[in-house]
Design an enzyme around this catalytic site. Sequence first.
Site, PDB file in Angstrom:
ATOM      1  N   GLU A  64      -6.130 -10.968  -0.989  1.00 11.91           N
ATOM      2  CA  GLU A  64      -6.912 -10.765   0.253  1.00 11.91           C
ATOM      3  C   GLU A  64      -8.392 -10.686  -0.119  1.00 11.91           C
ATOM      4  O   GLU A  64      -9.082  -9.740   0.240  1.00 11.91           O
ATOM      5  CB  GLU A  64      -6.465  -9.472   0.965  1.00 11.91           C
ATOM      6  CG  GLU A  64      -4.984  -9.425   1.265  1.00 11.91           C
ATOM      7  CD  GLU A  64      -4.557  -8.160   2.001  1.00 11.91           C
ATOM      8  OE1 GLU A  64      -5.415  -7.429   2.514  1.00 11.91           O
ATOM      9  OE2 GLU A  64      -3.334  -7.916   2.055  1.00 11.91           O
ATOM     10  N   GLU A  77       0.794  -1.248   0.000  1.00 11.16           N
ATOM     11  CA  GLU A  77       0.000   0.000   0.000  1.00 11.16           C
ATOM     12  C   GLU A  77       0.820   1.289   0.000  1.00 11.16           C
ATOM     13  O   GLU A  77       0.587   2.185   0.809  1.00 11.16           O
ATOM     14  CB  GLU A  77      -0.941   0.007   1.218  1.00 11.16           C
ATOM     15  CG  GLU A  77      -1.883  -1.175   1.247  1.00 11.16           C
ATOM     16  CD  GLU A  77      -2.812  -1.178   2.460  1.00 11.16           C
ATOM     17  OE1 GLU A  77      -2.662  -0.323   3.343  1.00 11.16           O
ATOM     18  OE2 GLU A  77      -3.688  -2.053   2.527  1.00 11.16           O
TER      19      GLU A  77
HETATM   20  C1  XIL Z   1      -6.179  -6.362   8.521  1.00  8.89           C
HETATM   21  C2  XIL Z   1      -6.499  -7.554   9.419  1.00  8.89           C
HETATM   22  O1  XIL Z   1      -7.418  -8.385   8.753  1.00  8.89           O
HETATM   23  C3  XIL Z   1      -7.063  -7.071  10.732  1.00  8.89           C
HETATM   24  O2  XIL Z   1      -7.210  -8.164  11.643  1.00  8.89           O
HETATM   25  C4  XIL Z   1      -6.144  -6.019  11.348  1.00  8.89           C
HETATM   26  O3  XIL Z   1      -6.763  -5.503  12.507  1.00  8.89           O
HETATM   27  C5  XIL Z   1      -5.880  -4.893  10.381  1.00  8.89           C
HETATM   28  O4  XIL Z   1      -5.346  -5.435   9.174  1.00  8.89           O
HETATM   29  N1  XIL Z   1      -4.852  -4.674   3.890  1.00  8.89           N
HETATM   30  C6  XIL Z   1      -3.863  -5.530   4.324  1.00  8.89           C
HETATM   31  C7  XIL Z   1      -4.130  -6.416   5.474  1.00  8.89           C
HETATM   32  O5  XIL Z   1      -2.827  -5.642   3.672  1.00  8.89           O
HETATM   33  O6  XIL Z   1      -2.961  -6.676   6.219  1.00  8.89           O
HETATM   34  C8  XIL Z   1      -5.197  -5.857   6.384  1.00  8.89           C
HETATM   35  O7  XIL Z   1      -5.489  -6.833   7.377  1.00  8.89           O
HETATM   36  C9  XIL Z   1      -6.429  -5.496   5.576  1.00  8.89           C
HETATM   37  C10 XIL Z   1      -6.114  -4.441   4.540  1.00  8.89           C
END
Ligand code: XIL
Length: 379
Positions: free
Chosen positions: A268, A163
């Site tokens: 994701e 990101e």
């Molecule tokens: C999120 C997790 O799912 C949560 O448990 C945590 O509190 C915050 O992060 N982008 C990403 C992930 O790359 O690492 C994030 O994961 C969601 C957004």
Amino acid sequence: MKKFTPTAMVLGLLLFLSGCGATATRGKAPTTLKEGLNRHFHIGTALNHHHLHGTDTKGLEIVKEQFSAIVAENCMKSMYLQPKEGEFFFGDADKFVEFGERNSMHITGHTLIWHSQAPGWLFTDDAGNDVSPEVLKKRMRNHIHTVVSRYKGRVKGWDVVNEAILDNGEYRDSKFYQILGEEFIPLAFQYAYEADPDAELYYNDYNEWHVGKRDAIIKMANSLRERGIRIDGIGMQGHVGMNYPSIGDYKAAIDAYANAGLKVMVTEFEVSILPHPGRRVSSNIADTEAYRNEIDPYREGLPDSARIAWEERMLDFFSLFIESSDKLTRVTLWGVTDGDSWKNNFPVRGRTDYPLLFDREYNAKPVVQKIIELGRTNK
Ligand code: XIL
């Protein structure tokens, strides 16, 4: 006429029997996601704290049965791995990697350099001021070298930078950027390469279908490669909703990254059924909104109409993934059951979402069998 010796006859019989075995295996309809999809791409999921600590054994059974790849939802983020300078905590990450190895799974490390979930000390000196570029480089190098070399040869690929680029293609004004400028990205990739030259190295982001962001990511990847710095692929997070993005925009992004000679993976994935309340659709974990009843419409369960619309949306995405399987190496869901999903608390805390493939009672949703069938019958 040629005579068969007893040995040749035994060999022939064995060949015949093994052929029957192969036919029998080929003919058996796949019953799990990995059986249905693995000829297209790895199908993965994210492991959370409860999986790693054995307090969600039902969830773990699903992981073993259905998925061929894992990623750590939180335990490999820098604030957990190195909460204080030089004090590493590898307990959970070790469990994560050991689980993957025991179950012969493809293991991805998430994530080395990210503006969120990074420990405060990384960017500041004892007086609380920003550190110099040289100090930040040294700290990044030490973090990346220590983590990547610990799992050398075991973690197959790393989300090296997460990101760093905004939807309009500009660089995020993070601490990494403020202190080091754009250079923090090539540095991170170089450090990861030094620690494990055989690991695949990825750039990972959300909303990666936005044209401005997409083109900036490709430009960044090209500039790394022109400098001889290894970058293997792009992770498209895929936190999608019912109305965003269009399948066409998502496809255009997969194609653009692949045409630039990069591996592409969906890293994701989930389909949120809830309205996105923000002015801008974002998965930046700092962009949160206050709870309101009217933006949490399915607290008591999903009506059939919503269930059907959600399933269609999920199948539209999986059809695209399978159709693009020559470009995609992996599709990873961000969690196992609806109860696990971060979307219940993002961008609004305390809502009830239904974004994943298994329900809160650990049952496979009907869409799972349909996805398996799509995998079996296509290309
Ligand atoms: C999120 C997790 O799912 C949560 O448990 C945590 O509190 C915050 O992060 N982008 C990403 C992930 O790359 O690492 C994030 O994961 C969601 C957004």
